[in-house]
Write a protein that holds these residues in place. Structure first.
Motif, PDB file in Angstrom:
ATOM      1  N   PRO A  18       0.820  -1.214   0.000  1.00  0.00           N
ATOM      2  CA  PRO A  18       0.000   0.000   0.000  1.00  0.00           C
ATOM      3  C   PRO A  18       0.854   1.264   0.000  1.00  0.00           C
ATOM      4  O   PRO A  18       0.354   2.348  -0.213  1.00  0.00           O
ATOM      5  CB  PRO A  18      -0.802  -0.110   1.296  1.00  0.00           C
ATOM      6  CG  PRO A  18       0.073  -0.914   2.195  1.00  0.00           C
ATOM      7  CD  PRO A  18       0.810  -1.883   1.296  1.00  0.00           C
ATOM      8  N   VAL A  19       2.151   1.122   0.232  1.00  0.00           N
ATOM      9  CA  VAL A  19       3.049   2.265   0.292  1.00  0.00           C
ATOM     10  C   VAL A  19       3.799   2.364  -1.036  1.00  0.00           C
ATOM     11  O   VAL A  19       4.439   1.415  -1.471  1.00  0.00           O
ATOM     12  CB  VAL A  19       4.048   2.101   1.463  1.00  0.00           C
ATOM     13  CG1 VAL A  19       4.979   3.298   1.537  1.00  0.00           C
ATOM     14  CG2 VAL A  19       3.307   1.917   2.764  1.00  0.00           C
ATOM     15  N   ASP A  20       3.710   3.513  -1.689  1.00  0.00           N
ATOM     16  CA  ASP A  20       4.376   3.765  -2.959  1.00  0.00           C
ATOM     17  C   ASP A  20       5.515   4.752  -2.750  1.00  0.00           C
ATOM     18  O   ASP A  20       5.560   5.467  -1.737  1.00  0.00           O
ATOM     19  CB  ASP A  20       3.405   4.367  -3.980  1.00  0.00           C
ATOM     20  CG  ASP A  20       2.406   3.362  -4.498  1.00  0.00           C
ATOM     21  OD1 ASP A  20       2.682   2.159  -4.421  1.00  0.00           O
ATOM     22  OD2 ASP A  20       1.352   3.798  -4.999  1.00  0.00           O
ATOM     23  N   TYR A  36      -7.955 -12.938   5.454  1.00  0.00           N
ATOM     24  CA  TYR A  36      -6.781 -12.822   6.313  1.00  0.00           C
ATOM     25  C   TYR A  36      -5.518 -12.467   5.542  1.00  0.00           C
ATOM     26  O   TYR A  36      -4.512 -12.108   6.131  1.00  0.00           O
ATOM     27  CB  TYR A  36      -6.572 -14.086   7.148  1.00  0.00           C
ATOM     28  CG  TYR A  36      -6.584 -15.376   6.380  1.00  0.00           C
ATOM     29  CD1 TYR A  36      -5.453 -15.850   5.750  1.00  0.00           C
ATOM     30  CD2 TYR A  36      -7.756 -16.133   6.303  1.00  0.00           C
ATOM     31  CE1 TYR A  36      -5.465 -17.028   5.044  1.00  0.00           C
ATOM     32  CE2 TYR A  36      -7.778 -17.321   5.604  1.00  0.00           C
ATOM     33  CZ  TYR A  36      -6.631 -17.764   4.972  1.00  0.00           C
ATOM     34  OH  TYR A  36      -6.655 -18.932   4.274  1.00  0.00           O
ATOM     35  N   PHE A  37      -5.556 -12.532   4.217  1.00  0.00           N
ATOM     36  CA  PHE A  37      -4.416 -12.071   3.435  1.00  0.00           C
ATOM     37  C   PHE A  37      -4.266 -10.551   3.535  1.00  0.00           C
ATOM     38  O   PHE A  37      -3.197 -10.016   3.263  1.00  0.00           O
ATOM     39  CB  PHE A  37      -4.551 -12.465   1.971  1.00  0.00           C
ATOM     40  CG  PHE A  37      -4.320 -13.928   1.717  1.00  0.00           C
ATOM     41  CD1 PHE A  37      -3.229 -14.573   2.268  1.00  0.00           C
ATOM     42  CD2 PHE A  37      -5.194 -14.669   0.941  1.00  0.00           C
ATOM     43  CE1 PHE A  37      -2.999 -15.912   2.039  1.00  0.00           C
ATOM     44  CE2 PHE A  37      -4.977 -16.011   0.707  1.00  0.00           C
ATOM     45  CZ  PHE A  37      -3.875 -16.637   1.262  1.00  0.00           C
ATOM     46  N   ALA A  38      -5.317  -9.860   3.907  1.00  0.00           N
ATOM     47  CA  ALA A  38      -5.260  -8.403   4.051  1.00  0.00           C
ATOM     48  C   ALA A  38      -4.647  -7.974   5.377  1.00  0.00           C
ATOM     49  O   ALA A  38      -4.316  -6.800   5.553  1.00  0.00           O
ATOM     50  CB  ALA A  38      -6.664  -7.812   3.919  1.00  0.00           C
ATOM     51  N   LEU A  39      -4.466  -8.886   6.313  1.00  0.00           N
ATOM     52  CA  LEU A  39      -3.952  -8.522   7.631  1.00  0.00           C
ATOM     53  C   LEU A  39      -2.566  -7.878   7.604  1.00  0.00           C
ATOM     54  O   LEU A  39      -2.363  -6.874   8.298  1.00  0.00           O
ATOM     55  CB  LEU A  39      -3.979  -9.738   8.562  1.00  0.00           C
ATOM     56  CG  LEU A  39      -5.380 -10.199   8.986  1.00  0.00           C
ATOM     57  CD1 LEU A  39      -5.276 -11.433   9.874  1.00  0.00           C
ATOM     58  CD2 LEU A  39      -6.132  -9.095   9.686  1.00  0.00           C
ATOM     59  N   PRO A  40      -1.603  -8.385   6.847  1.00  0.00           N
ATOM     60  CA  PRO A  40      -0.300  -7.686   6.830  1.00  0.00           C
ATOM     61  C   PRO A  40      -0.397  -6.259   6.300  1.00  0.00           C
ATOM     62  O   PRO A  40       0.261  -5.358   6.822  1.00  0.00           O
ATOM     63  CB  PRO A  40       0.566  -8.547   5.907  1.00  0.00           C
ATOM     64  CG  PRO A  40      -0.076  -9.875   5.896  1.00  0.00           C
ATOM     65  CD  PRO A  40      -1.543  -9.643   6.110  1.00  0.00           C
ATOM     66  N   ILE A  41      -1.219  -6.047   5.308  1.00  0.00           N
ATOM     67  CA  ILE A  41      -1.378  -4.698   4.757  1.00  0.00           C
ATOM     68  C   ILE A  41      -2.042  -3.791   5.784  1.00  0.00           C
ATOM     69  O   ILE A  41      -1.623  -2.653   5.995  1.00  0.00           O
ATOM     70  CB  ILE A  41      -2.185  -4.739   3.444  1.00  0.00           C
ATOM     71  CG1 ILE A  41      -1.373  -5.488   2.393  1.00  0.00           C
ATOM     72  CG2 ILE A  41      -2.540  -3.341   2.958  1.00  0.00           C
ATOM     73  CD1 ILE A  41      -2.100  -5.790   1.132  1.00  0.00           C
ATOM     74  N   LEU A  42      -3.064  -4.303   6.458  1.00  0.00           N
ATOM     75  CA  LEU A  42      -3.711  -3.516   7.507  1.00  0.00           C
ATOM     76  C   LEU A  42      -2.751  -3.227   8.654  1.00  0.00           C
ATOM     77  O   LEU A  42      -2.771  -2.132   9.230  1.00  0.00           O
ATOM     78  CB  LEU A  42      -4.955  -4.250   8.022  1.00  0.00           C
ATOM     79  CG  LEU A  42      -6.115  -4.361   7.035  1.00  0.00           C
ATOM     80  CD1 LEU A  42      -7.220  -5.234   7.620  1.00  0.00           C
ATOM     81  CD2 LEU A  42      -6.650  -2.997   6.689  1.00  0.00           C
ATOM     82  N   ALA A  43      -1.897  -4.164   8.984  1.00  0.00           N
ATOM     83  CA  ALA A  43      -0.913  -3.955  10.054  1.00  0.00           C
ATOM     84  C   ALA A  43       0.072  -2.854   9.682  1.00  0.00           C
ATOM     85  O   ALA A  43       0.417  -2.007  10.515  1.00  0.00           O
ATOM     86  CB  ALA A  43      -0.176  -5.259  10.354  1.00  0.00           C
ATOM     87  N   VAL A  44       0.514  -2.832   8.420  1.00  0.00           N
ATOM     88  CA  VAL A  44       1.432  -1.779   7.966  1.00  0.00           C
ATOM     89  C   VAL A  44       0.770  -0.419   8.068  1.00  0.00           C
ATOM     90  O   VAL A  44       1.354   0.545   8.571  1.00  0.00           O
ATOM     91  CB  VAL A  44       1.914  -2.059   6.520  1.00  0.00           C
ATOM     92  CG1 VAL A  44       2.611  -0.849   5.925  1.00  0.00           C
ATOM     93  CG2 VAL A  44       2.827  -3.265   6.501  1.00  0.00           C
ATOM     94  N   TRP A  45      -0.464  -0.327   7.615  1.00  0.00           N
ATOM     95  CA  TRP A  45      -1.183   0.949   7.709  1.00  0.00           C
ATOM     96  C   TRP A  45      -1.403   1.362   9.157  1.00  0.00           C
ATOM     97  O   TRP A  45      -1.278   2.539   9.503  1.00  0.00           O
ATOM     98  CB  TRP A  45      -2.525   0.865   6.978  1.00  0.00           C
ATOM     99  CG  TRP A  45      -2.379   1.109   5.512  1.00  0.00           C
ATOM    100  CD1 TRP A  45      -2.437   0.191   4.518  1.00  0.00           C
ATOM    101  CD2 TRP A  45      -2.116   2.365   4.874  1.00  0.00           C
ATOM    102  NE1 TRP A  45      -2.232   0.787   3.308  1.00  0.00           N
ATOM    103  CE2 TRP A  45      -2.041   2.121   3.491  1.00  0.00           C
ATOM    104  CE3 TRP A  45      -1.944   3.664   5.334  1.00  0.00           C
ATOM    105  CZ2 TRP A  45      -1.789   3.129   2.582  1.00  0.00           C
ATOM    106  CZ3 TRP A  45      -1.699   4.669   4.414  1.00  0.00           C
ATOM    107  CH2 TRP A  45      -1.629   4.402   3.052  1.00  0.00           C
ATOM    108  N   PHE A  46      -1.746   0.417  10.009  1.00  0.00           N
ATOM    109  CA  PHE A  46      -1.963   0.717  11.415  1.00  0.00           C
ATOM    110  C   PHE A  46      -0.683   1.245  12.056  1.00  0.00           C
ATOM    111  O   PHE A  46      -0.702   2.254  12.769  1.00  0.00           O
ATOM    112  CB  PHE A  46      -2.468  -0.540  12.145  1.00  0.00           C
ATOM    113  CG  PHE A  46      -2.800  -0.319  13.577  1.00  0.00           C
ATOM    114  CD1 PHE A  46      -3.900   0.439  13.943  1.00  0.00           C
ATOM    115  CD2 PHE A  46      -2.009  -0.865  14.580  1.00  0.00           C
ATOM    116  CE1 PHE A  46      -4.205   0.647  15.266  1.00  0.00           C
ATOM    117  CE2 PHE A  46      -2.303  -0.666  15.914  1.00  0.00           C
ATOM    118  CZ  PHE A  46      -3.401   0.097  16.263  1.00  0.00           C
TER     119      PHE A  46
END
Length: 122
Positions: free
Chosen positions: A44-46, A100-110
């Motif tokens: 999610p980070v560019d 649950y594949f979205a969890l790492p992306i959500l963790a990065v944003w959090f």
């Protein structure tokens, strides 16, 4: 090849690169570049945030195809052909519904929001 056909080919190549990354016949250097390519595609980070007009999407239009082309060049041709064939039918049954594949992306944003909040408040 026009840009629409290249974009549709990239939709097959990114999952194929992911599959090739897990193949034992892929050399370590190709695996490293393939991992970087897949991580950048899913991140999610560019380098340049997408909300900046024109420039925001420029890194996605330039950097991702360059990374993919580099990874494809390093992956052995028979491995890449097999992975492209498997990737072409990957979405035939629809997108996977594994949330649950979205969890790492959500963790990065959090974590990013926490760091920004601490920097602003303290």
């Amino acid at each position: 090849m026009n840009w629409k056909s290249r974009a549709s080919q990239l939709k097959i190549d990114i999952p194929a690169i992911f599959l090739a990354m897990k193949d034992p016949e892929t050399p370590p250097g190709a695996k490293l570049l393939a991992g970087l390519t897949v991580a950048y595609a899913l991140s999610p980070v560019d380098l340049i945030p997408d909300f900046i007009p024109v420039l925001g999407y420029l890194d996605d239009l330039l950097l991702l195809p360059v990374l993919a082309a580099g990874a494809i060049a390093l992956i052995p041709k028979p491995v890449m052909a097999d992975c492209r064939a498997r990737a072409a039918g990957m979405w035939a049954a629809g997108k996977p519904k594994k949330w649950y594949f979205a969890l790492p992306i959500l963790a990065v944003w959090f974590l990013l929001l926490i760091f920004i909040g601490k920097a602003v408040l303290f």
